[in-house]
Enzyme design. Sequence first.
Site, PDB file in Angstrom:
ATOM      1  N   HIS A 114      -8.668  10.444   3.752  1.00 39.58           N
ATOM      2  CA  HIS A 114      -8.385   9.425   2.750  1.00 39.58           C
ATOM      3  C   HIS A 114      -8.636  10.020   1.375  1.00 39.58           C
ATOM      4  CE1 HIS A 114      -8.333   5.636   0.593  1.00 39.58           C
ATOM      5  NE2 HIS A 114      -7.872   5.061   1.692  1.00 39.58           N
ATOM      6  N   GLU A 149       0.833  -1.188   0.000  1.00 36.12           N
ATOM      7  CA  GLU A 149       0.000   0.000   0.000  1.00 36.12           C
ATOM      8  C   GLU A 149       0.875   1.249   0.000  1.00 36.12           C
ATOM      9  OE1 GLU A 149      -2.930  -0.138   3.083  1.00 36.12           O
ATOM     10  OE2 GLU A 149      -3.959  -1.844   2.223  1.00 36.12           O
ATOM     11  N   ARG A 172      -0.582   9.453   2.430  1.00 33.85           N
ATOM     12  CA  ARG A 172      -1.971   9.857   2.221  1.00 33.85           C
ATOM     13  C   ARG A 172      -2.188  11.356   2.230  1.00 33.85           C
ATOM     14  NH1 ARG A 172      -5.124   5.293   5.858  1.00 33.85           N
ATOM     15  NH2 ARG A 172      -5.128   3.672   4.265  1.00 33.85           N
TER      16      ARG A 172
END
Length: 529
Positions: A230, A115, A273
């Site tokens: 997010h 990720e 992020r």
Amino acid sequence: MSAIVVVGGGLAGLTAALAGVEAGHEVTLLDDGAFRSSASVQAQGGFSAVTAAGLAAGDSVASHVADTLEAGARHGDPAVAAAVCAAAEEHVGTLTRWGTVWDTEADGTVSLTREAAHAASRILHVGGDATGAGIVEALRRRAEALGAEGRLRLDGLEEAGALLLEGGAVAGVAGAHGGLLGADAVILASGGISGAYGTRTSRFANPGDAAALAWRAGAVLADAEMVQFHPTYCAEAGFMVSEALRGEGAVLRDATGRRFMLEIDERAELAPRDVVARGVARAQGGAWLDASPIVEREGRGFLARRFPTITATLAQAGLDLERAPIPVRPAQHYWMGGVAVDAHARSTVPGLLVAGEASRTGLHGANRLASNSLLEAVHTGLAAVATVSAGLHREPATLRLGAPVPLELEDRRGAPLATVRTLADRHLGVEREAAGLSASLVALDPATEGLGAERDPSCASSEALTARLIAHSAQLRPGPLGAHHRLDAAGEARPGATVTLVNPHPATRRATTAPGAAAGMSDPRKVPA
């Protein structure tokens, strides 16, 4: 043996409850529906850990630590990151022993994926993209079995309304419906602050009760301004799309089809992020997530197999990633701040321990590394119980933070919930500035004139209280850092300089029951089916 009350039935709370029973304590778990609605249940991506398979592939715990600190804008605590990452593989073993079944490859080895901001594939997952739900379900079944055996008291109908105090220490919980439950230690594990925002990834609005309870009891809060957004929330489906898709090769494009992240960060879609969220927020004409590179590489049908939850949820909204990109935008996702705790999960109030998203451990710094949340939930849940077992829970945390700022907050009903969420979305979002922060604080102040006609008597105060804590902390950090981005930066980024707040007038509600004795609490054997 000690009497422990665990508040919250997500992963952190379940971990603490199961570990507490195994350690021989008398444990009561107050779960007001978290088995179904916690942030843990909604976690798609996975559980980050460097396992034997990862080591064999060239990964290392040191690399995991480095990625955690780098993603957190160097604001995290290196010692905490080292301890948590080093224990991750052991925690995987504990979850496996408690019934978690990890996804595996054809040869039986645990499947690993990558990720954003991870240097290697070290993310374990369950059910493809239903990791949190799979882990929580396994632990829930174990908890119910222990409840049936009379070894764990489960109360799925009650929630904590206040902390009971005795001599400056927490001595139990007052239920929201009037019952009292004394305890030697209380472990707060009821999650974050999603309910303060209107645009959020969570399908359920967490009002921020853990932070509010701790604040009212006089616990120090830290990094409250550090709220993660997010980058790939699909408003049309009301659903967050895991960045594991980007880990598999999906890319972000603007309205012209330009892959804009290539121009923002060398890591492109796999940047931390906060970087990707700002890129998405500024994308010309909006942003779209394009999974065509994955389809071209793996063929049709792969997305449905690897990401069944995402595929099915998008389909309900008439969207299909195999056929066309989907629109995405940032949404409130995770709170890096919270109740300041030490490595033993102790807050500054004796008897009060905090685990999971409600805690500020120093692991995440100014921006959480993907899939470190479930890891932290397990780690802090286990740490809290270990602290009680060692008899150290009556000692307050010793924190290496700056002197907390006494903050006078009138704690009563103020702006209605809709107003709180509108203000948070507008002024406490991906980008902030002084004028907006000041405006939000004026509007959220219960004493502000002119809001009386708008006030909603059904509005709980936790959302407004946590929004005000975020805004005050954001004002006290004039420079940008990680997820806290100031458009009007009046100072430099200062990693390691933590904004800490404390209530100068904590509540003094005294305990009226002995540890472990319940008065008027709902039947502890009643658990949601």
